[in-house]
Design a protein around this motif. Structure first.
Motif, PDB file in Angstrom:
ATOM      1  N   ARG A 162     -27.624  -5.192  -4.648  1.00 36.46           N
ATOM      2  CA  ARG A 162     -28.834  -4.614  -5.258  1.00 36.46           C
ATOM      3  C   ARG A 162     -28.968  -3.141  -4.858  1.00 36.46           C
ATOM      4  NH1 ARG A 162     -32.848  -9.690  -3.694  1.00 36.46           N
ATOM      5  NH2 ARG A 162     -31.256 -11.288  -4.053  1.00 36.46           N
ATOM      6  N   GLU A 196     -34.636  -2.703  -2.969  1.00 38.18           N
ATOM      7  CA  GLU A 196     -33.623  -3.306  -3.828  1.00 38.18           C
ATOM      8  C   GLU A 196     -33.807  -2.980  -5.303  1.00 38.18           C
ATOM      9  OE1 GLU A 196     -34.888  -7.738  -4.844  1.00 38.18           O
ATOM     10  OE2 GLU A 196     -34.979  -7.393  -2.679  1.00 38.18           O
ATOM     11  N   ASN A 197     -32.675  -2.803  -5.972  1.00 44.34           N
ATOM     12  CA  ASN A 197     -32.646  -2.622  -7.424  1.00 44.34           C
ATOM     13  C   ASN A 197     -33.491  -1.450  -7.910  1.00 44.34           C
ATOM     14  OD1 ASN A 197     -30.800  -4.656  -8.103  1.00 44.34           O
ATOM     15  ND2 ASN A 197     -32.375  -6.236  -8.106  1.00 44.34           N
ATOM     16  N   PHE A 240     -26.029  -5.866  -8.974  1.00 46.67           N
ATOM     17  CA  PHE A 240     -27.460  -5.847  -9.276  1.00 46.67           C
ATOM     18  C   PHE A 240     -27.778  -6.845 -10.375  1.00 46.67           C
ATOM     19  CE2 PHE A 240     -25.345  -2.560 -11.733  1.00 46.67           C
ATOM     20  CZ  PHE A 240     -25.805  -2.770 -13.027  1.00 46.67           C
ATOM     21  N   VAL A 281     -33.685  -3.875 -14.547  1.00 45.95           N
ATOM     22  CA  VAL A 281     -32.988  -4.267 -13.322  1.00 45.95           C
ATOM     23  C   VAL A 281     -34.003  -4.729 -12.285  1.00 45.95           C
ATOM     24  CG1 VAL A 281     -31.475  -3.484 -11.463  1.00 45.95           C
ATOM     25  CG2 VAL A 281     -31.067  -2.731 -13.822  1.00 45.95           C
ATOM     26  N   HIS A 335     -34.508  -8.512  -9.518  1.00 51.03           N
ATOM     27  CA  HIS A 335     -33.962  -9.811  -9.127  1.00 51.03           C
ATOM     28  C   HIS A 335     -34.860 -10.979  -9.494  1.00 51.03           C
ATOM     29  CE1 HIS A 335     -33.309 -13.196  -6.313  1.00 51.03           C
ATOM     30  NE2 HIS A 335     -32.029 -12.925  -6.533  1.00 51.03           N
TER      31      HIS A 335
END
Length: 244
Positions: A10, A18-19, A37, A49, A51
């Motif tokens: 990520r 993250e991301n 990712f 993008v 999670h």
């Protein structure tokens, strides 16, 4: 000489939210060979993008990702949950991420469509990777193995990886049935015998979830093809130490 590739999970989520674009830039700074990712679709069908299927954990909003348009999603704060240093980092569109990482060696794009079956996702992500000139270095992976099969039906030249957590019996055979070029096992399901057999059958092994130094070292000694980690700089240091 161990030639394992280091992929930032990520981005570099151990060092940045993250991301997000700061996370992907951090992975580049930390000398990652590539990044992994997650992609979902907005309410108006654009690849974004993120999670989780819900916005609650990583943004200042609540509810499902696919309830908001891409414009609404881009206005969210996706950085402050990690640290005040990243206040205002937004939730990016896939095309924005590809612009940042297009010069990296490997792009591992995970389709997050196991719980929500996003209609047309496969066609859209293939199209964008072609538009940004990164199709040939992209690995399309998913825990939804029907999606992996669909990717190959749409574009036989696409490289795919089969994601899984627990052990799969003779995973190189299972992956080949799907037309995949790689397996993406959780590190705990990655053992030397599996890696050896996969390589004998021209199947790459890209292990994810490896953040502990001892686990990273074990995977490197198994000669896995790639390690997907939250800490690419740390993994790079361990790899260099072993090779030197």
């Amino acid at each position: 000489m161990i030639k394992t590739k280091i992929l930032g999970h990520r981005g570099a989520m151990g060092s940045a939210p993250e991301n997000t674009l700061p996370s992907f830039r951090k992975a580049i700074e930390e000398s990652a060979d590539g990044v992994e990712f997650d992609v979902q679709l907005s309410a108006d069908g654009l690849p974004v993008v993120i999670h989780d299927e819900a916005l609650d954990r990583t943004t200042n909003a609540e509810g499902p990702v696919n309830a908001l348009t891409a414009r609404e999603l881009r206005e969210l704060d996706a950085g402050s949950f990690f640290s005040s240093e990243f206040n205002g980092a937004n939730l990016p569109l896939l095309k924005e991420v590809l612009e940042v990482i297009q010069d990296m060696d490997i792009i591992n794009l995970e389709l997050k469509n196991g719980n929500i079956r996003y209609e047309g996702m496969e066609e859209k992500v293939i199209g964008l990777t072609r538009e940004y000139g990164v199709f040939d270095k992209t690995i399309f992976s998913s825990f939804n193995h029907y999606s992996i099969k669909k990717i190959k039906e749409i574009e036989p030249a696409a490289r795919t990886g089969v994601l899984y957590m627990a052990g799969i019996y003779r995973p190189w055979e299972y992956a080949k049935k799907l037309g995949a070029e790689a397996i993406h096992p959780f590190y705990a399901a990655t053992v030397p015998e599996i890696v050896e057999e996969c390589h004998k059958h021209d199947m790459a092994v890209n292990a994810f979830g490896a953040n502990d130094d001892s686990v990273i070292r074990q995977l490197l000694m198994m000669n896995v093809d790639a390690i997907i980690t939250d800490y690419p700089a740390r993994a790079r240091e361990i790899l260099d130490e072993i090779n030197n």
